[in-house]
Design a protein around this motif. Sequence first.
Motif, PDB file in Angstrom:
ATOM      1  N   GLU A 168       0.873  -1.004  -0.350  1.00 33.24           N
ATOM      2  CA  GLU A 168      -0.196   0.235  -0.209  1.00 33.24           C
ATOM      3  C   GLU A 168       0.811   0.761  -0.039  1.00 33.24           C
ATOM      4  OE1 GLU A 168      -3.429   2.591   0.227  1.00 33.24           O
ATOM      5  OE2 GLU A 168      -3.607   0.143  -0.110  1.00 33.24           O
ATOM      6  N   ILE A 169       1.852   1.241   0.716  1.00 32.88           N
ATOM      7  CA  ILE A 169       2.823   2.286   0.653  1.00 32.88           C
ATOM      8  C   ILE A 169       3.670   2.369  -0.877  1.00 32.88           C
ATOM      9  CG2 ILE A 169       4.939   3.374   2.054  1.00 32.88           C
ATOM     10  CD1 ILE A 169       4.457   1.629   4.249  1.00 32.88           C
ATOM     11  N   LEU A 170       4.176   1.211  -1.209  1.00 26.42           N
ATOM     12  CA  LEU A 170       4.914   1.842  -2.492  1.00 26.42           C
ATOM     13  C   LEU A 170       3.462   1.749  -3.552  1.00 26.42           C
ATOM     14  CD1 LEU A 170       6.410  -1.456  -2.015  1.00 26.42           C
ATOM     15  CD2 LEU A 170       7.509   1.207  -2.630  1.00 26.42           C
ATOM     16  N   THR A 171       2.022   1.624  -3.781  1.00 27.01           N
ATOM     17  CA  THR A 171       1.325   1.883  -4.369  1.00 27.01           C
ATOM     18  C   THR A 171       0.682   3.558  -3.856  1.00 27.01           C
ATOM     19  OG1 THR A 171       0.525  -0.560  -4.476  1.00 27.01           O
ATOM     20  CG2 THR A 171      -0.926   1.511  -5.317  1.00 27.01           C
ATOM     21  N   ARG A 172       0.702   3.854  -3.125  1.00 26.15           N
ATOM     22  CA  ARG A 172       0.486   5.591  -2.978  1.00 26.15           C
ATOM     23  C   ARG A 172       1.652   6.145  -3.370  1.00 26.15           C
ATOM     24  NH1 ARG A 172      -2.969   6.230   1.947  1.00 26.15           N
ATOM     25  NH2 ARG A 172      -4.280   4.479   1.627  1.00 26.15           N
ATOM     26  N   PHE A 173       2.573   5.796  -3.419  1.00 21.62           N
ATOM     27  CA  PHE A 173       4.486   6.683  -3.491  1.00 21.62           C
ATOM     28  C   PHE A 173       4.011   6.307  -4.824  1.00 21.62           C
ATOM     29  CE2 PHE A 173       8.649   7.292  -3.800  1.00 21.62           C
ATOM     30  CZ  PHE A 173       8.750   8.067  -3.439  1.00 21.62           C
ATOM     31  N   ALA A 174       4.191   5.876  -5.530  1.00 20.77           N
ATOM     32  CA  ALA A 174       4.595   5.267  -7.243  1.00 20.77           C
ATOM     33  C   ALA A 174       3.538   4.940  -7.503  1.00 20.77           C
ATOM     34  CB  ALA A 174       5.708   3.891  -6.856  1.00 20.77           C
ATOM     35  N   ALA A 175       2.432   4.530  -7.463  1.00 16.66           N
ATOM     36  CA  ALA A 175       1.252   4.774  -8.681  1.00 16.66           C
ATOM     37  C   ALA A 175       0.773   6.217  -8.619  1.00 16.66           C
ATOM     38  CB  ALA A 175       0.275   3.358  -8.137  1.00 16.66           C
ATOM     39  N   PHE A 176       0.751   6.884  -7.040  1.00 22.74           N
ATOM     40  CA  PHE A 176      -0.635   8.018  -7.265  1.00 22.74           C
ATOM     41  C   PHE A 176       0.082   9.264  -6.502  1.00 22.74           C
ATOM     42  CE2 PHE A 176      -3.255   4.069  -6.205  1.00 22.74           C
ATOM     43  CZ  PHE A 176      -4.429   3.939  -7.099  1.00 22.74           C
ATOM     44  N   TYR A 177       2.020   9.275  -7.063  1.00 23.03           N
ATOM     45  CA  TYR A 177       2.797  10.392  -6.328  1.00 23.03           C
ATOM     46  C   TYR A 177       1.864  11.491  -5.539  1.00 23.03           C
ATOM     47  CZ  TYR A 177       3.877   8.645 -11.233  1.00 23.03           C
ATOM     48  OH  TYR A 177       4.655   8.439 -12.611  1.00 23.03           O
ATOM     49  N   ASP A 178       1.405  10.207  -4.416  1.00 26.86           N
ATOM     50  CA  ASP A 178       1.184  10.584  -3.181  1.00 26.86           C
ATOM     51  C   ASP A 178       1.756  10.415  -1.862  1.00 26.86           C
ATOM     52  OD1 ASP A 178      -0.365  11.804  -0.873  1.00 26.86           O
ATOM     53  OD2 ASP A 178      -2.276  10.259  -1.400  1.00 26.86           O
ATOM     54  N   ILE A 179       3.398  11.479  -1.844  1.00 30.33           N
ATOM     55  CA  ILE A 179       4.294  11.162  -0.986  1.00 30.33           C
ATOM     56  C   ILE A 179       3.528  11.589   0.074  1.00 30.33           C
ATOM     57  CG2 ILE A 179       6.497  12.566  -0.290  1.00 30.33           C
ATOM     58  CD1 ILE A 179       6.865  13.048  -3.552  1.00 30.33           C
ATOM     59  N   ARG A 180       3.158  12.934   0.400  1.00 30.49           N
ATOM     60  CA  ARG A 180       2.531  12.743   1.491  1.00 30.49           C
ATOM     61  C   ARG A 180       1.963  11.235   2.996  1.00 30.49           C
ATOM     62  NH1 ARG A 180       4.221  15.039   6.323  1.00 30.49           N
ATOM     63  NH2 ARG A 180       2.482  15.555   7.631  1.00 30.49           N
ATOM     64  N   SER A 181       0.937  11.096   1.831  1.00 31.12           N
ATOM     65  CA  SER A 181       0.368   9.848   2.149  1.00 31.12           C
ATOM     66  C   SER A 181       1.631   8.318   2.337  1.00 31.12           C
ATOM     67  CB  SER A 181      -1.209   9.328   2.195  1.00 31.12           C
ATOM     68  OG  SER A 181      -1.386   7.984   2.002  1.00 31.12           O
ATOM     69  N   ALA A 182       2.385   8.277   1.809  1.00 24.37           N
ATOM     70  CA  ALA A 182       3.295   7.343   1.993  1.00 24.37           C
ATOM     71  C   ALA A 182       4.201   7.496   2.635  1.00 24.37           C
ATOM     72  CB  ALA A 182       3.831   7.338   0.254  1.00 24.37           C
ATOM     73  N   THR A 183       4.436   8.578   3.239  1.00 23.69           N
ATOM     74  CA  THR A 183       5.622   9.095   4.346  1.00 23.69           C
ATOM     75  C   THR A 183       4.901   8.488   5.480  1.00 23.69           C
ATOM     76  OG1 THR A 183       6.631  10.600   2.914  1.00 23.69           O
ATOM     77  CG2 THR A 183       6.495  11.093   5.102  1.00 23.69           C
ATOM     78  N   LEU A 184       3.339   9.465   5.854  1.00 18.90           N
ATOM     79  CA  LEU A 184       2.985   8.632   6.982  1.00 18.90           C
ATOM     80  C   LEU A 184       2.540   7.245   7.333  1.00 18.90           C
ATOM     81  CD1 LEU A 184       0.036  11.782   6.511  1.00 18.90           C
ATOM     82  CD2 LEU A 184       1.900  11.999   8.233  1.00 18.90           C
TER      83      LEU A 184
END
Length: 530
Positions: free
Chosen positions: A229-245
Amino acid sequence: MGGIVRRGLSPLKAIILLLSLLWLAAAFLPLLWLTASSLFGDDVAAFLKSDATPRTMQLLAHSLWLALAVTVTSAAGGVGLALLLQKSRLLFRRFWLWLFVVPLLVPPYLWALGWADLLSPEGPLARWLPSSSLEPLRAWFSGFGGSWFVLSVVFLPIPMVVTALFLRSVPAALEEAGLLATGWRGVLGGITLPLVWPGILLSAVVVFLLVLGEPTVPQFFRYNVFITEILTRFAAFYDIRSATLLSLPLVLLAALLLFLEYRGGRSHTPLALTFEGRETLPVPLRHPLLLEVALGGFALLTVGLPLAGLLAQAASMRVGELYAHAADALGNSLFYAFWGATLLTLFGFFIGYGVQRRLCGAGRVTEALSLFLFALPGSVVAISMILFYNRPSFAWLYGTAALVIVAYLAKYLLLPSRITALQMAAIPPSMEEAARLAGASWRLRLVAIVVPLAKRGIAVGWLSAFLFILRDTDVTMLLYPPGGDTLSVRLLTLMANGAPSLIAGVALLQIAVTALPAAFLSLLFRGEGR
């Protein structure tokens, strides 16, 4: 460094302090930045109340359950194998030990791919067994079962090797004294295992954290876990803030478990661990031949069958096709592994030397934090690097191969530094002191005494770092520059849309590239106990 020396530090202490500060600034500071930005951001409360929280909690529960199951299985199997192979005189015990280490030396998803090829309708098992009999096994592997089994095999070598290392340091006199009052069962349960408990506990914690951060095997078997889920938000959706949290719970959990392991291990009698070790007191076996056969069956199940699946799938592959799709990635892998291992060995030698000789407090802090980063998911380490270095002031570093090597330095410093420290424990400090009294400078003492005596440990540290960089996927996948993907990353890309025979061929190439340095590593251990 001259200013540091003028303030009262010797040149050697100044080098150790400088390297420790460089590592803390380049490798650990990004993780502190990630933690601080997660804890003190304005939208933390809003994120915790979002609709995604129930799903993420369920994925976290999946990850914790998988990590617990793999830890229990690998710890039990690893400790049992260590006792059998280290406390016996089986004819092929050294061969079995190295064979069971093989799954740890390659990317974990290769064994998942091997089992998938083995159980496929075109696989070798389908030629001898009816397809209906394989369907239940395929269904079991698809999900938690396959993830648990493959990861247990992959991480079993960690408790096995660590326990074997601790067993080599158990004084034989204690066990001989125990045999005067009880049998071997009582000695193992009352003396040997309590003495090696700190090693068992440490390896179990490390396995637990490594499973939490392993995305490729659960993703291959379609078992949803937290790190995916972390990788999906970071790499697929470019949601860096969510992946960081989402990365923050893994950071805090790793810190908590390693702290509890330190407190639990410290309460037990520490062993005088050295890299050289000693011969252990053997346990007499009633049926050694039967045990050899059982070990052969276990090796066939864990190593032989997945390799057979890959070989069968790659039989129709053309060598020219393999070269066209993998040659450049292989060159990148060797480039990263060579320079990363060399830099890691340089840092690890001085920091491990300083820790063992108690020359610099910063070195001890660095080694302790290196264990934390080694156990932390590689994806989290890579995200922290991106978050910290993606700014104009680091434009010269971000997006280059150098940043990938810095990430390797952060992730794998523990290997050469701990191995150097263990090797230095076998070198009497009196030899360096005698040379100092004779007028030898610190450079001469290092070149003429320390390095020649520690060369075996230095070589083992370099090869260990080289192998772990070759197998790395998580860090490289997020940080490699354009055209700089490694063999392990290229294989992941091909698995999405490549031909099955080509995928199996690249997987076998990855294993073959790992086999040569692993063979050199095994040769370095041939003289152990002499």
